[in-house]
Design a protein around this motif. Structure first.
Motif, PDB file in Angstrom:
ATOM      1  N   LEU A   3       0.853  -1.182   0.000  1.00  0.00           N
ATOM      2  CA  LEU A   3       0.000   0.000   0.000  1.00  0.00           C
ATOM      3  C   LEU A   3       0.889   1.232   0.000  1.00  0.00           C
ATOM      4  CD1 LEU A   3      -2.885   1.125   0.263  1.00  0.00           C
ATOM      5  CD2 LEU A   3      -2.578   1.064   2.738  1.00  0.00           C
ATOM      6  N   ARG A   5       1.080   5.681  -0.419  1.00  0.00           N
ATOM      7  CA  ARG A   5       0.328   6.934  -0.293  1.00  0.00           C
ATOM      8  C   ARG A   5      -0.325   7.303  -1.625  1.00  0.00           C
ATOM      9  NH1 ARG A   5       1.006  10.038   4.148  1.00  0.00           N
ATOM     10  NH2 ARG A   5       2.488   9.223   5.665  1.00  0.00           N
ATOM     11  N   ASN A   7      -1.445   5.399  -3.856  1.00  0.00           N
ATOM     12  CA  ASN A   7      -2.667   4.615  -4.066  1.00  0.00           C
ATOM     13  C   ASN A   7      -3.845   5.280  -3.374  1.00  0.00           C
ATOM     14  OD1 ASN A   7      -0.611   1.829  -3.570  1.00  0.00           O
ATOM     15  ND2 ASN A   7      -1.558   2.277  -5.527  1.00  0.00           N
ATOM     16  N   LEU A   8      -3.645   5.678  -2.147  1.00  0.00           N
ATOM     17  CA  LEU A   8      -4.732   6.299  -1.389  1.00  0.00           C
ATOM     18  C   LEU A   8      -5.187   7.590  -2.054  1.00  0.00           C
ATOM     19  CD1 LEU A   8      -3.337   5.715   2.211  1.00  0.00           C
ATOM     20  CD2 LEU A   8      -5.132   4.424   1.053  1.00  0.00           C
ATOM     21  N   GLU A   9      -4.223   8.347  -2.532  1.00  0.00           N
ATOM     22  CA  GLU A   9      -4.575   9.606  -3.201  1.00  0.00           C
ATOM     23  C   GLU A   9      -5.337   9.326  -4.498  1.00  0.00           C
ATOM     24  OE1 GLU A   9      -0.697  11.364  -3.420  1.00  0.00           O
ATOM     25  OE2 GLU A   9      -0.760  12.000  -1.320  1.00  0.00           O
ATOM     26  N   TRP A  11      -7.272   6.932  -4.996  1.00  0.00           N
ATOM     27  CA  TRP A  11      -8.604   6.468  -4.602  1.00  0.00           C
ATOM     28  C   TRP A  11      -9.443   7.580  -3.973  1.00  0.00           C
ATOM     29  CZ3 TRP A  11      -5.864   1.899  -1.836  1.00  0.00           C
ATOM     30  CH2 TRP A  11      -5.389   0.999  -2.800  1.00  0.00           C
ATOM     31  N   ILE A  13      -8.564   9.677  -1.406  1.00  0.00           N
ATOM     32  CA  ILE A  13      -8.288  10.027  -0.012  1.00  0.00           C
ATOM     33  C   ILE A  13      -7.185  11.074  -0.030  1.00  0.00           C
ATOM     34  CG2 ILE A  13      -7.531   9.166   2.231  1.00  0.00           C
ATOM     35  CD1 ILE A  13      -8.576   6.390   1.314  1.00  0.00           C
ATOM     36  N   THR A  14      -7.552  12.277   0.392  1.00  0.00           N
ATOM     37  CA  THR A  14      -6.598  13.382   0.303  1.00  0.00           C
ATOM     38  C   THR A  14      -6.219  13.955   1.658  1.00  0.00           C
ATOM     39  OG1 THR A  14      -8.434  14.923  -0.045  1.00  0.00           O
ATOM     40  CG2 THR A  14      -7.351  14.031  -2.016  1.00  0.00           C
ATOM     41  N   ILE A  19      -4.583   9.653   5.743  1.00  0.00           N
ATOM     42  CA  ILE A  19      -3.565   8.864   5.044  1.00  0.00           C
ATOM     43  C   ILE A  19      -2.522   8.357   6.041  1.00  0.00           C
ATOM     44  CG2 ILE A  19      -1.653   8.987   3.385  1.00  0.00           C
ATOM     45  CD1 ILE A  19      -3.432  10.816   1.654  1.00  0.00           C
ATOM     46  N   ILE A  22      -3.963   5.477   8.061  1.00  0.00           N
ATOM     47  CA  ILE A  22      -4.075   4.263   7.244  1.00  0.00           C
ATOM     48  C   ILE A  22      -2.690   3.638   7.053  1.00  0.00           C
ATOM     49  CG2 ILE A  22      -4.589   3.386   4.919  1.00  0.00           C
ATOM     50  CD1 ILE A  22      -6.898   5.494   4.838  1.00  0.00           C
ATOM     51  N   ASN A  26      -1.475   0.005   8.366  1.00  0.00           N
ATOM     52  CA  ASN A  26      -0.937  -0.949   7.401  1.00  0.00           C
ATOM     53  C   ASN A  26       0.470  -1.391   7.821  1.00  0.00           C
ATOM     54  OD1 ASN A  26      -1.063  -2.332   4.767  1.00  0.00           O
ATOM     55  ND2 ASN A  26       0.596  -0.945   4.232  1.00  0.00           N
TER      56      ASN A  26
END
Length: 71
Positions: A3, A5, A7-9, A11, A13-14, A19, A22, A26
Motif C-alpha cells: 500500500l 500513499r 494509491n490512497l490519493e 482512490w 483520499i486526500t 492517510i 491508514i 498498514n
C-alpha cells in the motif's frame, strides 16, 4: 505490491491525517505478519535441524549394523 500513499490519493483520499493513520495501521499489520512469519520460520528450521540430525544418527546406526553383519 504494498500500500502506497499514491494509491490512497488515487482512490480519492486526500486528508493527510487520514492517510497517515491508514499507513500506520498498514505498517503495524505488516510488522505483525513479519514477526509471525519469523517465528514460524525459526520453528520450522529447528524441526528441520532435529530431523536432519535424526537421519544422520540413523545412517550411522545402519552403517554400524551393516558392518557388524559383514564381520
Amino acid at each position: 505490491m504494498g500500500l502506497k500513499r499514491s494509491n490512497l490519493e488515487e482512490w480519492g483520499i486526500t486528508d493527510e491525517e487520514v492517510i497517515d493513520k491508514i499507513m500506520d495501521a498498514n505498517g503495524d499489520s505488516i510488522n505483525e505478519t513479519n514477526a509471525t512469519l519469523d517465528s514460524e520460520k525459526t520453528a520450522l528450521q529447528t524441526q528441520l535441524d532435529q530431523q536432519t540430525s535424526e537421519i544422520e544418527e540413523l545412517k550411522k546406526s545402519t552403517e554400524t549394523s551393516a558392518e557388524k553383519k559383514s564381520t
